[in-house]
Design a protein around this motif. Sequence first.
Motif: not given
Length: 195
Positions: A90-91, A93-94, A112-114, A116, A141-142, A144, A146
């Motif tokens: 975590y975190p 990101t989307y 990218r941002s947390e 969703n 994921d933290r 990268s 994906s």
Amino acid sequence: LDLRSQALVPIIENLDPQQNYTLNLLLSAGSMLEASTYRFFLTCNQLVGSIEVSTNSAPKGGFLSVSPKEGSELKTYFTMIAYGYEDNDYPITYGFGFQSSGNGEIKTLRQRSEINATKKLLPSGAASLDHHMNCTVTVFDRLSASTKDYFSVVVKPLGASALQKELISMLNNSDRKNMGETTSLISVVGDLINR
């Protein structure tokens, strides 16, 4: 894993026992599978040492949902939500986007941002595809790693004069200080211009 074909440095060395050495193992990109564990051995005469390495994996278990399923370009706001993705790093990101009807490239709607979910306008899908447009989410994921997911919606075109009116309105009313909105606007307008 065959080190003879994947190692980018020599895997057999003749060393002077009177010296201290630092040895590195460098492997070709993509040579180790994700979510796997590998044990590497170092042998020096009769001594054997080992190290265990576990590889990262991309977030899993989720899906993208988009509503409504049908709308009009530059008029209908489509809500995109990524549900259920899990990862130990975590975190999560989307990043959201759409697949260009012209060249198949993924165009960014939101960096990218947390968060969703996002709500965005879209250009129309290609007439040859019955105006279907693929919305996308890339989940990171933290570290990268994906994964991508797609959701198809129908986005119908506006007539030429209505399209011109909407574009002028969007450009006049855009928040130029909001980089996320500017990125989204550039992606959508760029796709419209290049079709």
